[in-house]
Design a protein around this motif. Sequence first.
Motif, PDB file in Angstrom:
ATOM      1  N   TYR A 263     -36.814   2.835  11.934  1.00 30.83           N
ATOM      2  CA  TYR A 263     -37.727   4.073  12.262  1.00 30.83           C
ATOM      3  C   TYR A 263     -39.206   3.391  12.583  1.00 30.83           C
ATOM      4  O   TYR A 263     -39.464   4.073  13.467  1.00 30.83           O
ATOM      5  N   GLU A 264     -39.543   2.607  11.847  1.00 29.51           N
ATOM      6  CA  GLU A 264     -41.322   2.135  11.870  1.00 29.51           C
ATOM      7  C   GLU A 264     -41.232   1.054  12.964  1.00 29.51           C
ATOM      8  O   GLU A 264     -42.313   1.124  13.643  1.00 29.51           O
ATOM      9  N   LEU A 265     -40.292   0.237  13.030  1.00 28.33           N
ATOM     10  CA  LEU A 265     -40.586  -0.988  13.867  1.00 28.33           C
ATOM     11  C   LEU A 265     -39.691  -0.751  15.167  1.00 28.33           C
ATOM     12  O   LEU A 265     -40.278  -0.598  16.275  1.00 28.33           O
ATOM     13  N   THR A 266     -38.332  -0.892  15.381  1.00 29.51           N
ATOM     14  CA  THR A 266     -37.648  -0.878  16.378  1.00 29.51           C
ATOM     15  C   THR A 266     -37.832   0.407  17.106  1.00 29.51           C
ATOM     16  O   THR A 266     -38.150   0.088  18.461  1.00 29.51           O
ATOM     17  N   ALA A 267     -37.632   1.791  16.545  1.00 25.72           N
ATOM     18  CA  ALA A 267     -37.531   2.924  17.603  1.00 25.72           C
ATOM     19  C   ALA A 267     -39.215   3.010  17.968  1.00 25.72           C
ATOM     20  O   ALA A 267     -39.413   3.552  19.068  1.00 25.72           O
ATOM     21  N   THR A 268     -40.275   2.722  17.235  1.00 25.52           N
ATOM     22  CA  THR A 268     -41.589   2.882  17.572  1.00 25.52           C
ATOM     23  C   THR A 268     -41.801   1.885  18.835  1.00 25.52           C
ATOM     24  O   THR A 268     -42.579   2.711  19.690  1.00 25.52           O
ATOM     25  N   GLU A 269     -41.250   0.723  19.086  1.00 20.23           N
ATOM     26  CA  GLU A 269     -41.453   0.040  20.144  1.00 20.23           C
ATOM     27  C   GLU A 269     -40.824   0.883  21.425  1.00 20.23           C
ATOM     28  O   GLU A 269     -41.487   0.661  22.543  1.00 20.23           O
ATOM     29  N   ILE A 270     -39.704   1.123  21.407  1.00 18.65           N
ATOM     30  CA  ILE A 270     -38.859   2.066  22.173  1.00 18.65           C
ATOM     31  C   ILE A 270     -39.768   3.091  22.726  1.00 18.65           C
ATOM     32  O   ILE A 270     -40.033   3.266  23.783  1.00 18.65           O
ATOM     33  N   CYS A 271     -40.295   3.778  21.843  1.00 18.03           N
ATOM     34  CA  CYS A 271     -41.071   5.272  22.170  1.00 18.03           C
ATOM     35  C   CYS A 271     -42.515   4.771  22.937  1.00 18.03           C
ATOM     36  O   CYS A 271     -42.916   5.612  23.900  1.00 18.03           O
ATOM     37  N   ALA A 272     -43.031   3.680  22.616  1.00 17.98           N
ATOM     38  CA  ALA A 272     -44.328   3.173  23.055  1.00 17.98           C
ATOM     39  C   ALA A 272     -43.979   2.756  24.641  1.00 17.98           C
ATOM     40  O   ALA A 272     -44.853   2.904  25.284  1.00 17.98           O
ATOM     41  N   ASP A 273     -42.776   2.273  25.049  1.00 18.61           N
ATOM     42  CA  ASP A 273     -42.507   1.882  26.254  1.00 18.61           C
ATOM     43  C   ASP A 273     -41.900   2.606  27.364  1.00 18.61           C
ATOM     44  O   ASP A 273     -41.759   2.670  28.441  1.00 18.61           O
ATOM     45  N   PHE A 274     -41.366   3.916  26.935  1.00 20.93           N
ATOM     46  CA  PHE A 274     -40.736   4.993  27.634  1.00 20.93           C
ATOM     47  C   PHE A 274     -41.215   6.270  27.724  1.00 20.93           C
ATOM     48  O   PHE A 274     -41.222   6.981  26.371  1.00 20.93           O
ATOM     49  N   ASP A 275     -41.498   6.925  28.650  1.00 21.44           N
ATOM     50  CA  ASP A 275     -42.064   8.288  28.559  1.00 21.44           C
ATOM     51  C   ASP A 275     -41.035   9.083  28.390  1.00 21.44           C
ATOM     52  O   ASP A 275     -41.052  10.429  27.714  1.00 21.44           O
ATOM     53  N   SER A 276     -39.704   8.990  29.036  1.00 22.72           N
ATOM     54  CA  SER A 276     -38.356   9.881  28.734  1.00 22.72           C
ATOM     55  C   SER A 276     -37.293   9.071  28.712  1.00 22.72           C
ATOM     56  O   SER A 276     -37.182   7.709  29.269  1.00 22.72           O
ATOM     57  N   LEU A 277     -36.250   9.242  27.918  1.00 22.68           N
ATOM     58  CA  LEU A 277     -35.070   8.760  27.789  1.00 22.68           C
ATOM     59  C   LEU A 277     -33.795   9.977  27.442  1.00 22.68           C
ATOM     60  O   LEU A 277     -34.057  10.784  27.021  1.00 22.68           O
ATOM     61  N   ASP A 278     -32.744   9.578  28.353  1.00 22.64           N
ATOM     62  CA  ASP A 278     -31.527  10.187  28.268  1.00 22.64           C
ATOM     63  C   ASP A 278     -30.286   9.745  27.123  1.00 22.64           C
ATOM     64  O   ASP A 278     -30.183  10.826  26.805  1.00 22.64           O
ATOM     65  N   TYR A 279     -30.308   8.564  27.141  1.00 19.63           N
ATOM     66  CA  TYR A 279     -29.132   7.950  26.298  1.00 19.63           C
ATOM     67  C   TYR A 279     -29.931   6.904  25.520  1.00 19.63           C
ATOM     68  O   TYR A 279     -30.603   6.203  26.223  1.00 19.63           O
ATOM     69  N   VAL A 280     -29.316   6.476  24.430  1.00 16.85           N
ATOM     70  CA  VAL A 280     -29.644   5.256  24.134  1.00 16.85           C
ATOM     71  C   VAL A 280     -28.153   4.746  23.264  1.00 16.85           C
ATOM     72  O   VAL A 280     -27.263   5.693  22.505  1.00 16.85           O
TER      73      VAL A 280
ATOM     74  N   ALA B 118     -29.063   4.705  12.119  1.00 20.46           N
ATOM     75  CA  ALA B 118     -29.847   5.664  11.357  1.00 20.46           C
ATOM     76  C   ALA B 118     -31.384   5.734  11.760  1.00 20.46           C
ATOM     77  O   ALA B 118     -31.765   6.924  11.822  1.00 20.46           O
ATOM     78  N   GLY B 119     -32.082   4.864  11.551  1.00 20.14           N
ATOM     79  CA  GLY B 119     -33.515   4.525  11.748  1.00 20.14           C
ATOM     80  C   GLY B 119     -33.840   5.048  12.995  1.00 20.14           C
ATOM     81  O   GLY B 119     -34.856   5.764  13.316  1.00 20.14           O
ATOM     82  N   VAL B 120     -33.129   4.181  14.190  1.00 16.74           N
ATOM     83  CA  VAL B 120     -33.486   4.336  15.484  1.00 16.74           C
ATOM     84  C   VAL B 120     -33.388   5.907  16.064  1.00 16.74           C
ATOM     85  O   VAL B 120     -34.328   6.494  16.625  1.00 16.74           O
ATOM     86  N   SER B 121     -32.148   6.139  15.855  1.00 23.07           N
ATOM     87  CA  SER B 121     -31.776   7.735  16.160  1.00 23.07           C
ATOM     88  C   SER B 121     -32.662   8.637  15.739  1.00 23.07           C
ATOM     89  O   SER B 121     -33.056   9.584  16.429  1.00 23.07           O
ATOM     90  N   ARG B 122     -33.056   8.615  14.337  1.00 21.63           N
ATOM     91  CA  ARG B 122     -34.009   9.674  13.840  1.00 21.63           C
ATOM     92  C   ARG B 122     -35.217   9.663  14.382  1.00 21.63           C
ATOM     93  O   ARG B 122     -35.858  10.797  15.011  1.00 21.63           O
TER      94      ARG B 122
ATOM     95  N   HIS C   4     -38.793  12.050  19.191  1.00 16.43           N
ATOM     96  CA  HIS C   4     -39.526  11.801  20.309  1.00 16.43           C
ATOM     97  C   HIS C   4     -39.066  12.279  21.413  1.00 16.43           C
ATOM     98  O   HIS C   4     -39.811  12.855  22.397  1.00 16.43           O
ATOM     99  N   TYR C   5     -37.756  12.257  21.624  1.00 14.32           N
ATOM    100  CA  TYR C   5     -37.042  12.662  22.758  1.00 14.32           C
ATOM    101  C   TYR C   5     -36.108  13.740  22.236  1.00 14.32           C
ATOM    102  O   TYR C   5     -35.092  13.394  22.141  1.00 14.32           O
ATOM    103  N   PRO C   6     -36.307  14.984  22.420  1.00 13.56           N
ATOM    104  CA  PRO C   6     -35.609  15.996  21.788  1.00 13.56           C
ATOM    105  C   PRO C   6     -34.041  16.091  22.519  1.00 13.56           C
ATOM    106  O   PRO C   6     -33.025  16.385  21.628  1.00 13.56           O
ATOM    107  N   ASN C   7     -33.827  15.852  23.537  1.00  9.85           N
ATOM    108  CA  ASN C   7     -32.813  15.877  24.100  1.00  9.85           C
ATOM    109  C   ASN C   7     -31.895  14.479  24.414  1.00  9.85           C
ATOM    110  O   ASN C   7     -30.785  14.629  24.902  1.00  9.85           O
ATOM    111  N   ILE C   8     -32.415  13.587  23.515  1.00  6.78           N
ATOM    112  CA  ILE C   8     -31.839  12.150  24.031  1.00  6.78           C
ATOM    113  C   ILE C   8     -30.384  12.390  23.321  1.00  6.78           C
ATOM    114  O   ILE C   8     -30.060  12.985  22.225  1.00  6.78           O
TER     115      ILE C   8
END
Length: 253
Positions: A169-186, A197-201, A206-210
């Motif tokens: 939640y704090e590391l992996t996903a934070t990096e993803i959010c910093a690099d992409f304005d929008s995402l549809d799928y992960v 669990a951590g990344v998806s939360r 950050h991307y409500p419709n992902i």
Amino acid sequence: MPSALFDQISTSRLSTGLELLRNTLRPTPHVQLAMKGMDLFAKLEYVNPVGSIKDRPAYWILKRAAERGEICEDTTVIESSSGNFAAALASFTHLVGLRFIPVIDPNISGTYESFLRRICPTVVKVEDRDDTGGFLKTRLQKVKELCATIPNAYWTNQYGNPDAVEAHYELTATEICADFDSLDYVFIAVSTAGTIAGVSRRLKEHYPNIRVIAVDTEAPPSSVGHRASAIFPALDRASSRLCCRRPRLTTLS
């Protein structure tokens, strides 16, 4: 020296070592893959210091345990792992001066076993299969036995420790959010479930419709009840996060 003061100094040294270790965990790159009709990116977790995404929870669990005073320089860290998590813990505990005992099984690759035996004074290898035909329950039972008999033992418990989820939640996903304005799928490898669990939360915040797609290997009959990723450790070494951004992606539903 009074015991309380010694413990305080010991904890301070460990915390300092872990803080220095944090500097080695730099953001991993996102590279675009050639895929017609979509923007597809892979997050290259193999560039982490020890070579897999398991570096993140290994570091974070030690960090949080030190902050709570659950481990000190006299602690023996114990974990059940036959792959990447054991390698990460072995490396990090060695660097900060902690003793580590990995509990492994015959499914471990020769490369991993050789590495662990070089860096860890004690490696425990179970040989008996459990009632599911695998080794996971046998390894966990051995961990409990070791924790009950070794003074100052600490089980990192990658399977149920909320700090493992928090790491992503704090590391992996934070990096993803910093690099992409929008995402549809992960697309996320399941493994022990801490990553997804951590990344998806965080990504859902950050991307409500992902849409989150879980990916795992199909366990062979002999590994029922045993994480397939423990048999196929390369799952965690792969480019294990795939992110899609697109103007249209109607082929996935």
